[in-house]
Design a protein around this motif. Sequence first.
Motif, PDB file in Angstrom:
ATOM      1  N   ILE A 173       0.789  -0.997  -0.064  1.00  0.00           N
ATOM      2  CA  ILE A 173       0.059   0.015  -0.013  1.00  0.00           C
ATOM      3  C   ILE A 173       0.939   1.157   0.029  1.00  0.00           C
ATOM      4  N   ARG A 174       0.457   2.268  -0.703  1.00  0.00           N
ATOM      5  CA  ARG A 174       1.119   3.594  -0.726  1.00  0.00           C
ATOM      6  C   ARG A 174       0.321   4.961  -0.210  1.00  0.00           C
ATOM      7  N   PRO A 175       0.574   4.950   1.015  1.00  0.00           N
ATOM      8  CA  PRO A 175       0.002   6.046   1.713  1.00  0.00           C
ATOM      9  C   PRO A 175       0.520   7.459   1.474  1.00  0.00           C
ATOM     10  N   THR A 176      -0.233   8.674   1.429  1.00  0.00           N
ATOM     11  CA  THR A 176       0.406   9.930   1.221  1.00  0.00           C
ATOM     12  C   THR A 176       1.239  10.331   2.440  1.00  0.00           C
ATOM     13  N   VAL A 177       0.449  10.319   3.561  1.00  0.00           N
ATOM     14  CA  VAL A 177       1.196  10.366   4.675  1.00  0.00           C
ATOM     15  C   VAL A 177       0.958   9.308   5.919  1.00  0.00           C
ATOM     16  N   ALA A 178       1.821   9.022   6.436  1.00  0.00           N
ATOM     17  CA  ALA A 178       1.794   7.919   7.763  1.00  0.00           C
ATOM     18  C   ALA A 178       2.727   8.367   8.907  1.00  0.00           C
ATOM     19  N   ASP A 179       2.330   7.938   9.975  1.00  0.00           N
ATOM     20  CA  ASP A 179       3.153   8.122  11.419  1.00  0.00           C
ATOM     21  C   ASP A 179       3.901   6.970  11.551  1.00  0.00           C
ATOM     22  N   ASN A 183      -0.508   4.597  11.275  1.00  0.00           N
ATOM     23  CA  ASN A 183      -1.697   5.539  10.790  1.00  0.00           C
ATOM     24  C   ASN A 183      -1.504   6.160   9.548  1.00  0.00           C
ATOM     25  N   TYR A 184      -2.330   6.222   8.683  1.00  0.00           N
ATOM     26  CA  TYR A 184      -1.977   6.854   7.504  1.00  0.00           C
ATOM     27  C   TYR A 184      -3.637   7.215   6.859  1.00  0.00           C
ATOM     28  N   TYR A 185      -3.251   8.203   5.706  1.00  0.00           N
ATOM     29  CA  TYR A 185      -4.182   8.550   5.017  1.00  0.00           C
ATOM     30  C   TYR A 185      -3.615   8.809   3.547  1.00  0.00           C
ATOM     31  N   CYS A 186      -4.559   8.871   2.589  1.00  0.00           N
ATOM     32  CA  CYS A 186      -4.199   8.776   1.020  1.00  0.00           C
ATOM     33  C   CYS A 186      -4.723   9.983   0.310  1.00  0.00           C
ATOM     34  N   LEU A 211       6.504  10.329   6.102  1.00  0.00           N
ATOM     35  CA  LEU A 211       6.488   9.757   7.382  1.00  0.00           C
ATOM     36  C   LEU A 211       6.659  10.698   8.564  1.00  0.00           C
ATOM     37  N   VAL A 212       5.816  10.560   9.522  1.00  0.00           N
ATOM     38  CA  VAL A 212       6.119  11.704  10.535  1.00  0.00           C
ATOM     39  C   VAL A 212       5.920  10.892  11.940  1.00  0.00           C
ATOM     40  N   GLU A 213       6.345  11.697  12.889  1.00  0.00           N
ATOM     41  CA  GLU A 213       5.978  11.276  14.241  1.00  0.00           C
ATOM     42  C   GLU A 213       4.864  11.213  14.866  1.00  0.00           C
ATOM     43  N   VAL A 214       4.490  10.137  15.527  1.00  0.00           N
ATOM     44  CA  VAL A 214       3.267   9.887  16.234  1.00  0.00           C
ATOM     45  C   VAL A 214       2.979  11.188  16.886  1.00  0.00           C
ATOM     46  N   GLY A 215       1.616  11.704  16.790  1.00  0.00           N
ATOM     47  CA  GLY A 215       0.999  12.752  17.222  1.00  0.00           C
ATOM     48  C   GLY A 215       1.567  14.069  16.662  1.00  0.00           C
ATOM     49  N   GLU A 216       2.264  14.004  15.543  1.00  0.00           N
ATOM     50  CA  GLU A 216       2.533  15.153  14.843  1.00  0.00           C
ATOM     51  C   GLU A 216       1.323  15.620  13.717  1.00  0.00           C
ATOM     52  N   VAL A 217       0.626  14.794  13.489  1.00  0.00           N
ATOM     53  CA  VAL A 217      -0.576  15.069  12.661  1.00  0.00           C
ATOM     54  C   VAL A 217      -1.976  14.835  13.336  1.00  0.00           C
ATOM     55  N   ASP A 218      -2.879  15.703  13.265  1.00  0.00           N
ATOM     56  CA  ASP A 218      -4.011  15.392  14.059  1.00  0.00           C
ATOM     57  C   ASP A 218      -4.709  14.209  13.652  1.00  0.00           C
ATOM     58  N   PRO A 219      -5.065  13.387  14.546  1.00  0.00           N
ATOM     59  CA  PRO A 219      -5.505  12.024  14.601  1.00  0.00           C
ATOM     60  C   PRO A 219      -6.847  11.893  13.589  1.00  0.00           C
ATOM     61  N   ASP A 220      -7.443  13.026  13.458  1.00  0.00           N
ATOM     62  CA  ASP A 220      -8.747  13.077  12.542  1.00  0.00           C
ATOM     63  C   ASP A 220      -8.602  12.848  11.347  1.00  0.00           C
TER      64      ASP A 220
END
Length: 241
Positions: A173-179, A183-186, A211-220
């Motif tokens: 799978i290829r997400p756009t952003v993941a921590d 957790n990820y979104y496309c 790839l970001v740190e856990v908590g760096e992106v709004d969980p929503d």
Amino acid sequence: MKSKILTPQEAVAGVEDGMTIMVGGFLATGSPEILMDALVEKGVKHLTVIGNDGGLAEGQPAGDFAAKTPRGIGKLLEHHMVDHIIASHLGVNPRLNEQFADGSLKYTLVPQGTLAEKIRAAAYGLGGVLTPVGVGTPMEEEPDELGRKKEVMVIDGKKYLFERALYADYSFIRPTVADKFGNYYCSKATKNFNYVMAGAAKHTIIAPEKLVEVGEVDPDMWQVAGVLVDTIVEGEKKWQI
């Protein structure tokens, strides 16, 4: 927390000849190229591949561009690594049709919505789905993509086909952003099969563009929970034709 981050080579080390894999993407838009390259490098053969289509061949038009290299599942086809492809759209990549014609490749067409729901059923631990698609056609009598007999069921006076869940050994799978938990979104069109395939295999591997740190992106923002992700691979480049 144990790190899920591995190199591409480490991530695909468990893929063996004859396994079944799922690959996200729609005409390679949203396909994890770094993982396809790692599979080519490993040289596995006789794969059954589940995806929307056969990706792109080198030089093949994609909108206003032409692919500089094979893309997505097209890389596996280019190296004759696939024995059976299960997809909803197979008329684009010429490698696929050439290999079908010479008898080295089998393909099974599944209606796109049915394919997505069979995969989703596997991810959610369901035995399958009921669909009216195919009722009254030869699909009622034909076995499914894995040779399993279909059942016709009548509910409230209406006929449905029971389509069994579709599992794999690995999903790529290829997400756009993941921590770093997974957790990820496309974004935009890359959502396609990259959401439903998470959890539909024994091993889910993601290759995010960022790839970001856990908590760096709004969980929503997250659309898929990292609990479904086993392995994360860094280094995926932004989409380029």
